[in-house]
Design an enzyme around this catalytic site. Structure first.
Site, PDB file in Angstrom:
ATOM      1  N   ASP A  61     -12.179  -9.970  -3.801  1.00 42.93           N
ATOM      2  CA  ASP A  61     -11.083 -10.534  -2.588  1.00 42.93           C
ATOM      3  C   ASP A  61     -11.327  -9.414  -2.267  1.00 42.93           C
ATOM      4  O   ASP A  61     -10.095  -8.776  -1.398  1.00 42.93           O
ATOM      5  CB  ASP A  61     -10.386 -11.299  -3.375  1.00 42.93           C
ATOM      6  CG  ASP A  61      -9.284 -12.088  -2.849  1.00 42.93           C
ATOM      7  OD1 ASP A  61      -9.663 -12.841  -2.253  1.00 42.93           O
ATOM      8  OD2 ASP A  61      -8.182 -11.563  -2.638  1.00 42.93           O
ATOM      9  N   TYR A  66      -6.215  -7.656   5.283  1.00 46.19           N
ATOM     10  CA  TYR A  66      -5.672  -6.598   5.136  1.00 46.19           C
ATOM     11  C   TYR A  66      -6.691  -5.232   5.763  1.00 46.19           C
ATOM     12  O   TYR A  66      -7.673  -5.274   6.012  1.00 46.19           O
ATOM     13  CB  TYR A  66      -6.926  -6.762   3.835  1.00 46.19           C
ATOM     14  CG  TYR A  66      -6.363  -7.543   2.425  1.00 46.19           C
ATOM     15  CD1 TYR A  66      -5.084  -8.085   2.427  1.00 46.19           C
ATOM     16  CD2 TYR A  66      -7.033  -8.322   1.781  1.00 46.19           C
ATOM     17  CE1 TYR A  66      -5.013  -9.276   1.719  1.00 46.19           C
ATOM     18  CE2 TYR A  66      -6.629  -9.449   0.720  1.00 46.19           C
ATOM     19  CZ  TYR A  66      -5.025  -9.433   0.901  1.00 46.19           C
ATOM     20  OH  TYR A  66      -4.772 -10.609  -0.117  1.00 46.19           O
ATOM     21  N   LYS A  92      -9.982 -14.563   2.960  1.00 47.07           N
ATOM     22  CA  LYS A  92      -9.227 -15.948   3.347  1.00 47.07           C
ATOM     23  C   LYS A  92      -9.478 -16.095   5.845  1.00 47.07           C
ATOM     24  O   LYS A  92      -9.789 -16.065   5.873  1.00 47.07           O
ATOM     25  CB  LYS A  92      -7.803 -15.437   3.274  1.00 47.07           C
ATOM     26  CG  LYS A  92      -7.948 -15.131   1.782  1.00 47.07           C
ATOM     27  CD  LYS A  92      -6.742 -14.426   0.931  1.00 47.07           C
ATOM     28  CE  LYS A  92      -6.745 -13.655   0.100  1.00 47.07           C
ATOM     29  NZ  LYS A  92      -7.820 -12.759  -0.081  1.00 47.07           N
TER      30      LYS A  92
END
Length: 345
Positions: A61, A66, A92
């Protein structure tokens, strides 16, 4: 999923299958690979991903947030050494990176790439985010695509506006991508169980990632969201199961809870939980993982790591059995919700 399953050397328990995907019970969390707490070298960062895959972890993930794309870049580089179909890739939408502009401060990451993030839950914004992720990850499809951070924690008073934008825009984009086969499962990734429940009632979702709100320390998600997830057959990916660190380190001075130094009442409660664990010869993080794995809605538990040794340590914790008497004692002392599922004996 076999609740409370214990792995043997060389094996890793399976999680719960959903949307044609069969994740391992433990997934790899890519937030630290975005230089969250400090600058990582490339060899170690990519080697950590490869170590997780070699150990049997098959879900990875990440998110554009990030490291403002750095985590996706590093994971993409590591994935090029394995068959694409052997890995479930989750990322995402909700932010895209604006090349050519100064990054500025406030990203929350110690390092990362020099691109500022643009918050955008529109249809076009979600598609743009998706396309950028494909390029960084070096793939032609994403297995799990989540709408990221539509919660009060992130947006405060603007949360209602962001929720409307997400359902009118990003949700339609994800639904279209799922229908086309470019994405296999769609969902949300948030820090609040209440928002998971709200999204679950507002759209057709396959999976939801909940960070920090269902753990050995707090079980508020039992009230509404987790029963709703079972009712609607929504798989749950748990993240933040150590509550930002305190369930890994114990109630020591400087322990973190919700990304800040833990207040006295949290330190006191964790100390009591830790004492019960110690009485049964069980490490606190060992009990934390076993507890989270026991809920039937949970498909996988996503754990971050920055070295191969951390990956091995996480898997060692999962492999250790926890005596049933520990759960009975925690409930008897009011340290665990009476209705919380626990591992089978």
């Amino acid at each position: 999923m076999s609740n409370g399953a214990v792995s043997t050397p060389g094996t890793l328990p399976k999680g719960r299958s959903f949307a044609g995907l069969s994740p391992s019970l433990i997934g790899f969390g890519g937030a630290p690979l975005g230089d969250l707490y400090g600058h990582l070298d490339e060899v170690t960062a990519q080697g950590t991903v490869r170590a997780a895959l070699a150990a049997g972890i098959n879900l990875v993930d990440t998110s554009p947030l990030y490291g403002h794309g750095l985590s996706e870049h590093r994971i993409g580089a590591a994935l090029r050494g394995v068959p694409r179909e052997s890995v479930i890739v989750s990322t995402k939408v909700g932010r895209w990176m604006q090349a050519g502009q100064p990054k500025g401060d406030g990203s929350g990451y110690a390092g990362g790439l020099p691109h500022p993030a643009v918050i955008d839950y529109s249809y076009d914004g979600a598609m743009r985010s998706f396309e950028q992720s494909l390029l960084r990850l070096g793939t032609d499809h994403i297995d799990i695509l989540l709408i990221h951070d539509v919660d009060v924690w992130t947006h405060g008073d603007r949360m209602e506006q962001r929720f409307t934008e997400a359902m009118d825009g990003a949700y339609r984009a994800l639904d279209r991508l799922r229908a086309s086969g470019a994405v296999k499962a769609i969902g949300v990734g948030v820090n609040e169980a209440e928002m998971c429940a709200r999204f679950a009632r507002s759209g057709d979702f396959d999976v939801m990632m909940l960070a920090g709100r269902y753990s050995l320390l707090e079980q508020g998600a039992l009230t509404e969201f987790l029963p709703l997830a079972l009712e609607k057959k929504i798989a749950v990916m748990l993240a933040g199961v150590f509550n930002s660190g305190i369930l890994a380190t114990g109630a020591k001075p400087g322990a973190y809870y919700n990304y800040k130094p833990a207040p006295p009442e949290i330190l006191a409660r964790v100390a009591r939980i830790e004492a019960v664990c110690a009485a049964h010869g069980v490490a606190l993080p060992q009990a934390a993982l076993a507890f989270c794995a026991a809920h039937p809605a949970v498909a996988t538990i996503v754990l971050g790591a920055v070295t191969p040794q951390e990956v091995a340590g996480n898997l060692d914790l999962v492999a250790r059995p926890v005596p049933a008497a520990l759960w009975r004692d925690l409930k008897a002392q009011g340290l665990l919700a009476d209705g919380a599922p626990v591992p089978e004996a």
